[in-house]
Enzyme design. Structure first.
Site, PDB file in Angstrom:
ATOM      1  N   HIS A  74     -11.232  -4.595  10.178  1.00  0.00           N
ATOM      2  CA  HIS A  74     -11.790  -4.394   8.835  1.00  0.00           C
ATOM      3  C   HIS A  74     -13.047  -3.539   8.839  1.00  0.00           C
ATOM      4  O   HIS A  74     -13.850  -3.637   7.903  1.00  0.00           O
ATOM      5  CB  HIS A  74     -12.153  -5.748   8.217  1.00  0.00           C
ATOM      6  CG  HIS A  74     -11.028  -6.388   7.462  1.00  0.00           C
ATOM      7  ND1 HIS A  74      -9.827  -6.716   8.036  1.00  0.00           N
ATOM      8  CD2 HIS A  74     -10.919  -6.763   6.158  1.00  0.00           C
ATOM      9  CE1 HIS A  74      -9.045  -7.283   7.123  1.00  0.00           C
ATOM     10  NE2 HIS A  74      -9.682  -7.321   5.975  1.00  0.00           N
ATOM     11  N   GLU A 120       0.809  -1.212   0.000  1.00  0.00           N
ATOM     12  CA  GLU A 120       0.000   0.000   0.000  1.00  0.00           C
ATOM     13  C   GLU A 120       0.845   1.266   0.000  1.00  0.00           C
ATOM     14  O   GLU A 120       0.522   2.244  -0.688  1.00  0.00           O
ATOM     15  CB  GLU A 120      -0.939   0.016   1.216  1.00  0.00           C
ATOM     16  CG  GLU A 120      -2.149  -0.915   1.118  1.00  0.00           C
ATOM     17  CD  GLU A 120      -1.844  -2.398   1.389  1.00  0.00           C
ATOM     18  OE1 GLU A 120      -0.685  -2.712   1.728  1.00  0.00           O
ATOM     19  OE2 GLU A 120      -2.758  -3.223   1.262  1.00  0.00           O
TER      20      GLU A 120
HETATM   21  C1  LIG Z   1      -2.644  -4.829   4.233  1.00  0.00           C
HETATM   22  C2  LIG Z   1      -3.785  -5.516   3.582  1.00  0.00           C
HETATM   23  N1  LIG Z   1      -4.043  -5.266   2.285  1.00  0.00           N
HETATM   24  C3  LIG Z   1      -5.047  -5.909   1.652  1.00  0.00           C
HETATM   25  C4  LIG Z   1      -5.822  -6.802   2.324  1.00  0.00           C
HETATM   26  C5  LIG Z   1      -6.980  -7.537   1.615  1.00  0.00           C
HETATM   27  N2  LIG Z   1      -6.599  -8.942   1.429  1.00  0.00           N
HETATM   28  C6  LIG Z   1      -6.988  -9.882   2.303  1.00  0.00           C
HETATM   29  S1  LIG Z   1      -6.307 -11.351   1.969  1.00  0.00           S
HETATM   30  C7  LIG Z   1      -5.483 -10.766   0.638  1.00  0.00           C
HETATM   31  C8  LIG Z   1      -4.604 -11.660  -0.156  1.00  0.00           C
HETATM   32  C9  LIG Z   1      -3.457 -12.163   0.631  1.00  0.00           C
HETATM   33  O1  LIG Z   1      -2.775 -13.119  -0.080  1.00  0.00           O
HETATM   34  P1  LIG Z   1      -1.714 -14.068   0.595  1.00  0.00           P
HETATM   35  O2  LIG Z   1      -0.835 -13.284   1.495  1.00  0.00           O
HETATM   36  O3  LIG Z   1      -1.044 -14.823  -0.497  1.00  0.00           O
HETATM   37  O4  LIG Z   1      -2.560 -15.063   1.503  1.00  0.00           O
HETATM   38  P2  LIG Z   1      -3.685 -16.072   1.093  1.00  0.00           P
HETATM   39  O5  LIG Z   1      -4.976 -15.349   1.206  1.00  0.00           O
HETATM   40  O6  LIG Z   1      -3.395 -16.535  -0.283  1.00  0.00           O
HETATM   41  O7  LIG Z   1      -3.593 -17.173   2.087  1.00  0.00           O
HETATM   42  C10 LIG Z   1      -5.755  -9.419   0.459  1.00  0.00           C
HETATM   43  C11 LIG Z   1      -5.229  -8.596  -0.648  1.00  0.00           C
HETATM   44  C12 LIG Z   1      -5.557  -7.007   3.680  1.00  0.00           C
HETATM   45  N3  LIG Z   1      -6.302  -7.839   4.439  1.00  0.00           N
HETATM   46  N4  LIG Z   1      -4.525  -6.384   4.269  1.00  0.00           N
END
Ligand SMILES: Cc1ncc(C[n+]2csc(CCOP(=O)(O)OP(=O)(O)O)c2C)c(N)n1
Ligand SMILES: Cc1ncc(C[n+]2csc(CCOP(=O)(O)OP(=O)(O)O)c2C)c(N)n1
Ligand SMILES: [Mg+2]
Ligand SMILES: [Mg+2]
Lengths: 334, 330, 330, 334
Positions: free
Chosen positions: B133, B64
């Site tokens: 959230h 971000e």
């Molecule tokens: C700082 C932040 N940015 C965006 C989000 C929204 N978000 C939730 S899960 C996710 C994807 C995360 O991917 P990864 O780290 O690969 O974990 P996975 O969900 O695949 O287990 C996003 C973009 C968030 N929760 N926190």
């Protein structure tokens, strides 16, 4: 970077243990399948992120830890909580929002906490748990406890600055953190190669001088073996270790994901490598599991889950008058 | 503008605004997490990747701070970036770039460099997403000089504020209450850019002024209907722009109604509602027949359980009750 | 406590507080950028590395988010960390950890995990450090439930608040106005822990209440002296704790003086002063003989030039002038 | 990682150019010496970070850029501004806080901006300029301009998450950024080995697949050569490049630094490698500079500086009524 790599498809060496892994993975799988159903039935709300397909990672890693070790996980943490020892009742009730939930219904699916089993969340900010894990390890080390803090995060989190800062600090201060990257190749809809310029994630660890290993995250035996080596090394040296588990989520990111970003074939391909099915096959090949035993296991788990659902259904809501409790420890402070 | 309207969702209205901007000005591009292949975490940019290609609809890694800062750089470099931060909850990671760079460039450089950047993000609670959230921080952002802060409550504004914001030479933050994406309504076929400097009176009344913005607008309108049934006519003002504040709008209204109630989803202490109350104190004190009151979120990290979340958020019943008490009723 | 005092600086008082904490509780440690070998960017931890060693006085890399988050983890793990963020300007990089972790852990976990963490940082302008180094955001931080926010204006508080904060089971942010580090004064030899729940009346008066905190306290005291010369007796309240607010202190005072002027170095819109004005509106409206007023910083990124910075910050002359006008004088 | 390394102490090959480097480095040195004096005389206030000792880096890197390229620097940027083409008058007046300063006295020493020469600050938040540089490069590339954005930062900034995020994004999106690490071995009082677990900084670049090179930052000829190679490669590929310049600041971090964290000997050792003295020596050895020419050069620079001080002294203060101007572009908005 470390030179040892866990080989896939090692022969099963311990019957008891292999059956334990199966049970744990199945418990997670069935529990989450039920949760998805309950979500559709609007019993569970908010975000629900399923671990289905990735069970070998959580089970493998948690198995390698001692009960006194600490864990920090993400919003995709039902599996971790269960393997660490939290009962299904407490998790289910939490997702129902009932006061008997592990966090009194305050946290929901994304925020499972457990003081007894040292599970420090359940963190819904991607990357947000990494610095906390470093601090927990620091506390253990400064207080002379030879414990490991295991921090699980997705490959998507590795693009966040906090990953970099946390790896550097843990390496610089020689802190006993097991960094577990659950690389399921997608961060929501963003494929790894659109998130990282270098997709060999162990390379990141090299930049901090942290030993690293990549392992087949669809093979629980391989994950356990790798995690044990990693944990042993951490206990011996206090230095952090980076373990990449290559896995896949079979389900959408959350309950709202139309999955436009990946093909059915790709998902099907990975499903062929289902960690549970392949362990069952191997157990059967070795003659350690017959149909009947499997059915019994399934039945036991079904029973455990129904009991949890029952428990959640029967439980009370926290009185609204408690809303402001726990903003501060001292109930007088507002 | 034709008189015809169409039924669309708030989400569609946002999407139409984005499409419009991408079509009208080739310097405009959209970047953020999952805006492309995923179609936007609230599906508000669905289809735009296919329509405009990956150069102009850019999926970013989870970082971000850097993609927000890159938006600042791209704006300095002559583009008109729209940075999407999925939700306000994650924008904390980008706050340094927003406050120390976007908001300061123009002043700090003595007028040399302006930053024509738009940052969009979803905001607010009500979806049982719990403590990390569910923030409503748009009023908090309005503390920062050098940026403008908008919150789009209606289809018209969701559709039209983006283009106006993109014409602005300075950084504009647009907050979209996530609870509204699924809201349906009528929007004029020819709907387009809207003014972003003025608050809007959604309902006139002489007994009390309800000052609000974002998704609380609908709670206030509901409350106003209920109040009307009991003989109290409330004026309902949607602030729309939280920085700068169109204080004339509410001061004029209060001069007529002599009573003001502010409804704000932010945590009470230090919320925008405090600023509004303070301004009424300073500029309309002698007009008041009763102290200005505020209905805000209870000051707790948002709990997950539905009944607890409802208890934490401003609700229609409380607005009605408070307004009646203020007007000398029940 | 003996009656004896010593002349020391605010900086020395902070240092004495740190030394005291490190001596008294072996779970306490200090970490932050340059707290060790450099001696602290304001020299407030000079000598502590030698005294307590590198395990307990930890120089961190430049990574505000992670060492703050590590402080949270260390607190969860049984230690009593004091995290120093050099100045509030850099704390924006750590805001996610502060708001989404430190402030939420207890509530979100249903009471399982409290975070006994102290975060110290310098704050404020007045040193010609320009737009990125002059923020006064302590009032803005006070918006966040789950943390406590203190601002130490006096030697007693600089010396004594740390220990009290370390006894607190929850996260406490302590803001130290950087302009005060060099301030000299008398401190009792036996000075120690102070209460952190109550505001302090520094001067009594019946004509007007000046409500302030931090370095503006001294501007208010100066103004009060000048006002006194013209026959206006101002009561001067140092809030000390910005969250929770000791509203009783100023409500009681206003009930007596019937006039309140808030002096706050934060940017005016959405500053803590707005919250105080709103509370007086809500709880002491009928006591007021004049509208509550506010003197804050002008809403600009802080300019470097001395005369411009002075024009941006609250000044004694403006306080005097405003107070006199409020009391019906010139 | 790139395999070419600039060798130290190359023979000087171009008389004109070498003399130009000397002039630029000397201009910075003398200007800053004067600034320090004026600081003591309280003519300049706020923070003043001197570049003395590090001049070869700024001069070398800026020389390799085209006038249309962009630069983002830190709070230690007098040198960069001068070499990019900003006059001493505008800088000195800025530090005096006069309206004739490059930013009307709004920015001071830490915030020199120049639209004509595309200097985008002067950023006082460590690491804060990195994302901005990535965005500038993106804008150039999307608009079809074959330009380079040069981003200078200290080695201390590399511990910040934004460094990692910015490197990754620039590499992932193939953006023409020249990342210049001015490694002076200290971040205020924090030595590199207390800030980074791996002190070979080019290793960080490898984690993102960014070509990298380390160069002797006390040798302007070497820096220019390395920077030219880097810039040529960026222009050819649009891909980012990481250049580490190993240098040293001879002065305290700012005017308030008691320098408890390093020894006098260490400082003296580095002073022996003064980039200006060693270039003078080499120029003299090659017979390209005699005492008289050097004296003339010094005199010219002294003249330029006095003129700048004069200019600053004579200039007006911005009227206080302008305070709120430039908060927004539209003067009506407050
Ligand atoms: C700082 C932040 N940015 C965006 C989000 C929204 N978000 C939730 S899960 C996710 C994807 C995360 O991917 P990864 O780290 O690969 O974990 P996975 O969900 O695949 O287990 C996003 C973009 C968030 N929760 N926190
Ligand atoms: C985010 C942030 N944290 C802390 C500071 C305070 N600070 C200013 S310069 C500096 C050291 C930076 O070191 P380095 O990046 O190596 O650059 P150098 O000063 O050595 O050129 C610090 C800690 C800051 N300006 N910004
Ligand atoms: Mg993933
Ligand atoms: Mg340095």
């Amino acid at each position: 970077m470390s030179d040892f790599k866990a080989k896939p498809g090692l022969p099963l060496i311990d019957r008891e243990e292999s059956l334990y892994f199966l049970r744990q993975m199945l418990r997670i799988r069935r529990f989450e399948e039920k949760s998805a159903e309950l979500y559709s039935a609007t019993k569970i709300r908010g975000f629900l992120h399923l671990y289905i397909g990735e069970e070998a990672v959580g089970v493998g890693v948690a198995t390698a830890l001692d009960p006194a070790d600490a864990m920090v996980a993400t919003y995709r943490e039902h599996g971790h909580a269960m393997v660490r020892g939290m009962g299904m009742d407490a998790i289910m009730a939490e997702m129902y929002g009932k006061v008997t939930g592990c966090c009194r219904g305050r946290g929901g699916s994304m925020h499972l906490f457990d003081a007894e089993h040292r599970l420090y969340g359940g963190n819904a900010i991607v990357g947000g748990g990494l610095p906390v894990a470093v601090g927990l390890a620091l506390a253990d080390r400064m207080q002379g406890r030879k414990l490991v803090t295991c921090c699980c995060f997705g490959e998507g989190a590795m693009a966040e600055g906090e990953f970099h800062e946390s790896m550097n600090l843990a390496a610089l201060w020689n802190l006993p953190v097991l960094f577990v990257c659950e690389n399921n190749y997608y961060a929501m809809g963003t494929a790894l190669n659109r998130s990282e310029s270098v997709v060999d994630l162990t390379q990141k660890a090299a930049a901090y001088g942290v030993d690293a290993m990549a392992v087949d995250g669809m093979d629980v035996i391989a994950v356990v073996a790798a995690a044990r080596k990693a944990v042993a090394q951490i206990r011996a040296t206090a230095a952090p270790f980076f373990l990449e588990c290559r896995t896949y989520r079979f389900r959408p990111h959350s309950m709202f994901d139309p999955e436009l970003y990946r093909s059915k074939q790709e998902v099907e391909g990975w499903k062929q490598r289902c960690p549970i099915q392949s362990l069952i096959r191997r157990l059967q090949e070795q003659g350690w599991l017959d149909e009947e035993a499997l059915a019994r296991l399934e039945e036991e788990i079904t029973g455990e889950i129904s009991a949890a659902v029952d428990f959640a259904e029967r439980s009370e809501w926290e009185p609204v008058s408690e809303l402001s409790r726990f903003v501060y420890s001292d109930p007088e402070v507002q | 503008m034709t008189g015809q309207t169409r039924t669309i969702t708030y989400r569609d209205a946002v999407c139409a605004g984005l499409r419009d901007a991408l079509q009208r000005d080739e310097r405009v591009f959209l970047m953020g997490e999952d805006v492309g292949r995923y179609g936007g975490c609230f599906a508000a940019s669905k289809g735009l990747l296919d329509e405009f290609g990956p150069e102009r609809v850019r999926d970013t890694p989870l970082s971000e701070s850097t993609f927000t800062g890159a938006g600042i750089g791209a704006a300095l470099g002559g583009l008109r970036p729209i940075v999407e931060i999925m939700t306000v909850n994650f924008s904390l990671l980008a706050l340094d770039q927003i406050m120390n760079n976007a908001a300061t460039y123009l002043h700090m450089s003595g007028g040399l460099f302006n930053v024509p950047l738009v940052i969009r993000m979803a905001t607010g609670g009500g979806k049982q997403l719990a403590a990390q959230h569910s923030h409503s921080l748009e009023g908090w952002y309005a503390h920062i000089p050098g940026i403008k802060v908008l919150c789009t409550a209606t289809l018209e504004d969701a559709r039209g504020m983006l283009w106006t914001a993109l014409q602005d030479p300075d950084p504009v933050l647009i907050f979209e209450p996530s609870i509204l994406y699924a809201m349906e309504g009528e929007l004029a076929e020819g709907a387009g850019a809207v003014d972003i400097a003025r608050a809007k009176v959604h309902r006139s009344g002489n007994d009390l002024t309800l000052i609000t913005y974002g998704s609380c607008l609908y709670k206030c309108l509901d409350a106003a209907e209920q109040l009307s049934a009991t003989g109290i006519e409330a004026e309902v003002i949607d602030l729309r722009s939280l920085r700068p504040l169109d204080e004339e709008s509410f001061l004029t209204s209060v001069a007529r109604t002599h009573r003001a109630l502010i409804v704000d989803e932010g945590w009470r202490s230090g919320s925008l509602s405090a600023e509004i109350s303070a301004r009424i104190m300073e500029k309309a004190f002698y007009e008041l027949d009763a102290p200005v009151e505020r209905i805000c979120s209870v000051e707790v990290p948002m709990p997950y359980a539905k009944h607890m979340e409802e208890a934490a958020l401003p609700q229609v019943a409380t607005i009605v009750e408070t307004a009646r008490r203020m007007c000398g009723g029940g």
